[in-house]
Design an enzyme around this catalytic site. Structure first.
Site, PDB file in Angstrom:
ATOM      1  N   GLN A 461     -18.621 -51.971 -27.010  1.00  0.00           N
ATOM      2  CA  GLN A 461     -18.822 -51.720 -28.438  1.00  0.00           C
ATOM      3  C   GLN A 461     -20.239 -52.095 -28.864  1.00  0.00           C
ATOM      4  OE1 GLN A 461     -16.944 -50.098 -30.360  1.00  0.00           O
ATOM      5  NE2 GLN A 461     -14.907 -50.151 -29.454  1.00  0.00           N
ATOM      6  N   TYR A 496      -6.699 -48.660 -20.824  1.00  0.00           N
ATOM      7  CA  TYR A 496      -8.138 -48.398 -21.020  1.00  0.00           C
ATOM      8  C   TYR A 496      -8.855 -49.717 -21.347  1.00  0.00           C
ATOM      9  CZ  TYR A 496      -5.891 -43.882 -22.063  1.00  0.00           C
ATOM     10  OH  TYR A 496      -5.101 -42.757 -22.041  1.00  0.00           O
ATOM     11  N   GLU A 517      -7.517 -49.895 -15.907  1.00  0.00           N
ATOM     12  CA  GLU A 517      -8.770 -49.165 -16.130  1.00  0.00           C
ATOM     13  C   GLU A 517      -9.052 -48.297 -14.912  1.00  0.00           C
ATOM     14  OE1 GLU A 517     -11.948 -47.439 -17.334  1.00  0.00           O
ATOM     15  OE2 GLU A 517     -11.026 -48.863 -18.724  1.00  0.00           O
ATOM     16  N   ASP A 564      -6.822 -47.937 -26.206  1.00  0.00           N
ATOM     17  CA  ASP A 564      -8.209 -47.754 -26.651  1.00  0.00           C
ATOM     18  C   ASP A 564      -8.846 -46.659 -25.799  1.00  0.00           C
ATOM     19  OD1 ASP A 564     -10.643 -47.986 -27.864  1.00  0.00           O
ATOM     20  OD2 ASP A 564     -11.179 -49.895 -26.933  1.00  0.00           O
ATOM     21  N   CYS A 591     -11.905 -44.280 -31.469  1.00  0.00           N
ATOM     22  CA  CYS A 591     -13.228 -43.924 -31.979  1.00  0.00           C
ATOM     23  C   CYS A 591     -13.250 -42.484 -32.474  1.00  0.00           C
ATOM     24  CB  CYS A 591     -14.289 -44.125 -30.893  1.00  0.00           C
ATOM     25  SG  CYS A 591     -14.000 -43.167 -29.397  1.00  0.00           S
ATOM     26  N   GLU A 631     -13.997 -45.821 -37.025  1.00  0.00           N
ATOM     27  CA  GLU A 631     -12.946 -46.079 -36.039  1.00  0.00           C
ATOM     28  C   GLU A 631     -11.680 -46.493 -36.774  1.00  0.00           C
ATOM     29  OE1 GLU A 631     -13.741 -47.972 -32.456  1.00  0.00           O
ATOM     30  OE2 GLU A 631     -15.739 -47.100 -32.215  1.00  0.00           O
TER      31      GLU A 631
END
EC number: 2.1.1.35
Length: 639
Positions: A461, A496, A517, A564, A591, A631
């Site tokens: 981020q 994620y 991930e 996410d 996002c 977001e």
């Protein structure tokens, strides 16, 4: 060839099988003689054919020329067999007047619409155009542009048809603003007068009256440049603008709005996302009231990563003597496209020397890299992107600052590392910020009392000032409604998970965290980050999120799931598996609010156990002030 045969004959004479080899030799000579004769014959025939062909062509050219020369005067010298062609002012010769081959009838170019992902900016624009038409009682046919006529306008790039469409229009009133921060308006169609055109106006606000220049036509809308503002919207506050590139750069579209207006605009963006992509949830009133957008503590100087870029001319062009533009995409001023093209750069890049959205140390790094690029740009054969990523070092007050900084940080003209010292009052530590340009270098971020290491080129981020607010919001909403200790959320699955941001920051509220991930490097960093922060209840898995629940053995009634995903959203297979697992709570961080809305409706209406869940809240977080980006966090719970 004959010398070869003589040598062979001598060899054969001295052998024991004289008769056999003599016969073989004679046969070989005959065969080679026949082949040679055939080659000579076809060479002669080819020459004769060429001579006849060119003689015939020259004859036709010669007579055709005489015929044309008589068309402006008498026809007495024209051969009788061709006289009728002159009388009718037509030629029956297979060649044109100039002696070239007859020109074919040009084929009409057809407009081919590109396939667009519905939740992409272009896809969302289609919904916004339809929404505008509905509010103005217009159909799509009433704003349909004749794109084919523009494509087949052969006169020139400034042909009569193009000039009619791509023109200046005065006193245009802006009606709406899109999720991309552009104004929407209606203007008259210059060719089909009974029709209208939907026009996109950069930096236009509802209520503005502006002058524009249309420069590109699509089937259902046209693009324009804003020339000047005739009457300002009540929303417009030009006195708030701090960016000297505002109106030229695509970086800070909303800088002329108060921050409260920006937050409200982003709340409406989320509302429209669910209106467009979750219509059944809207119709069945399954959506809760949309909460106000959470503000960012920093509205300027918050970005911890920027990526200025440049283009180089094609190889056929001469070598540049002047540095090409280094910066970001330009927007809204056609003369800037021309200016950059004149110096050999790419018409879409605006040269910048500072970014008001970037942190102080990144602007120092930008100055350093621009100076370096000035000296080295001739070494580049093609364009490239320059990474500028902030790196954080927790300072030991007993040691000199420079001794604690990484050697690979960006340096100034004197060769000294550029850095900025800041104080974290909440955690009572001092931090040093440096700028890193190597995408493979390991950098450090300090979030909510935790330290995170990751590769500079990997995703993390970009607004650290709001991250503690977001991680706390997620942590506070992990627990399902209390129904006794047996139903308490004890486990967390972080899909994620990246380098472990939400897993580690939420680890204190649960007994066990499982992160997944697809990137093995990210999982490696997540494991190291958990260990470095003393977090022992996190386990990380390399694999696709779509197959995550095949290896999850925690009881679903005691498990919450964090999603996410990237901008494209979740895969349908993953959403089906998520519903089959049937967790107690789902926290969807996105996002791209449009793909989030699509996924939420699919999960609730199309999956096996989706109807067993309901939306508890939807709230926006302003990670990128002064821009149109927002977001969203959607929280769903099992009923």
């Amino acid at each position: 060839m004959y010398e070869q045969f003589e040598f062979s004959f001598f060899f054969f004479e001295n052998s024991d099988n004289k008769v056999k080899y003599k016969a073989h030799l004679i046969s070989s000579i005959k065969r080679w003689s026949i082949i040679t004769c055939m080659r000579c014959f076809w060479t002669v025939q080819k020459s004769i054919f060429k001579a006849r062909f060119f003689a015939c062509r020259n004859f036709v050219k010669k007579h055709n020329y005489k015929l044309i020369s008589t068309m402006t005067g008498s026809t007495e010298m024209v051969p009788p067999t061709m006289k009728h062609t002159v009388d009718n002012k037509r030629l029956s010769s297979p060649l044109t007047d100039s002696g070239n081959r007859r020109t074919k009838k040009p084929k009409l170019r057809k407009y081919k619409a590109k396939k667009v992902e519905t939740t992409s900016p272009m896809g969302v624009l289609e919904f916004e155009v339809n929404d505008l038409l509905k509010s103005q009682n217009l159909s799509r046919e009433q704003v349909l542009n004749d794109v084919t006529s523009i494509l087949n306008d052969k006169s020139s790039t400034d042909g009569p048809i193009v000039l009619q469409y791509h023109r200046e229009v005065k006193n245009v009133k802006v009606l709406e603003i899109t999720s991309n921060g552009n104004g929407l308006a209606l203007i008259d169609n210059p060719v089909e007068t009974e029709k209208k055109q939907v026009v996109i106006i950069p930096f236009g606000l509802p209520g503005d009256v502006v002058n524009i220049k249309v420069f590109k036509t699509h089937p259902y809308y046209v693009e324009s440049d804003l020339l000047d503002v005739v009457e300002k919207s009540p929303m417009r506050r030009d006195d708030l603008i701090r960016d000297k590139y505002f109106g030229k750069s695509s970086g800070s579209q909303l800088e002329f709005l108060t921050y409260d207006d920006q937050l409200e605009l982003k709340r409406k963006t989320i509302m429209n996302a669910y209106k467009f992509f979750a219509p059944r949830l809207v119709a069945e009133k399954l959506l809760p009231p949309f909460d106000t957008t959470v503000a960012s503590p920093l509205q300027f100087g918050y970005r911890t990563k920027i990526t200025p870029h440049f283009d180089m001319p094609k190889r056929k062009q001469k070598e540049l003597s002047v540095r090409p533009p280094l910066g970001f995409g330009q927007k809204g001023r056609p003369q800037w496209r021309k200016d950059t093209l004149d110096i050999g750069g790419h018409g879409s890049i605006l040269d910048i020397d500072e970014c008001v959205l970037a942190t102080e140390v990144l602007n120092k790094g930008l100055t350093n890299e621009r100076r370096k690029f000035e000296q080295e740009f001739k070494n580049y054969k093609k364009g490239a992107t320059i990474l500028l990523r902030e790196n954080t070092t927790i300072l030991d007050p007993s040691k000199p600052t420079l001794e604690q900084l990484t050697e690979e940080a960006s340096r100034d003209e004197n060769g000294d590392i550029s850095y900025v010292e800041v104080e974290d009052k909440k955690n009572n530590v001092r931090l040093a910020k440096t700028c890193v340009t190597n995408p493979r270098q390991i950098v450090t971020e300090y979030v909510d009392g935790y330290t995170f290491n990751f590769s500079a080129g990997e995703f993390f981020q970009n607004n650290n000032s709001i991250l503690p607010i977001v991680t706390k919001y997620v942590r506070d909403n992990l627990q399902a409604p209390a129904k006794g200790d047996d139903n308490k959320t004890k486990f967390l699955v972080d899909a994620y998970c990246g380098s472990g941001l939400f897993s580690i920051c939420s680890s204190k509220g649960v007994d066990k965290v499982i992160g997944v991930e697809i990137s093995a490097d990210s999982v490696s960093f997540a494991e190291k980050n958990a260990k470095a922060n003393g977090v022992e209840n996190c386990r990380f898995i390399v694999g696709k999120a779509e197959k995550l629940f095949e290896s999850i053995d925690t009881p679903s009634e005691n498990t919450s799931v964090i999603l996410d995903p990237p901008r494209k959203g979740c895969d349908e297979l993953f959403l089906k598996q998520l519903a089959a697992y049937n967790p107690a709570k789902i926290i969807y961080i996105s996002c791209n609010v449009h793909s989030q809305a699509r996924d939420v409706e699919y999960f609730l209406k199309e999956t096996e156990n989706g109807s067993a869940h309901q939306i508890e809240s939807i709230r926006g977080f302003d990670f990128f002030p002064q821009t149109h980006h927002v977001e969203s966090v959607c929280i769903m719970k099992r009923i």
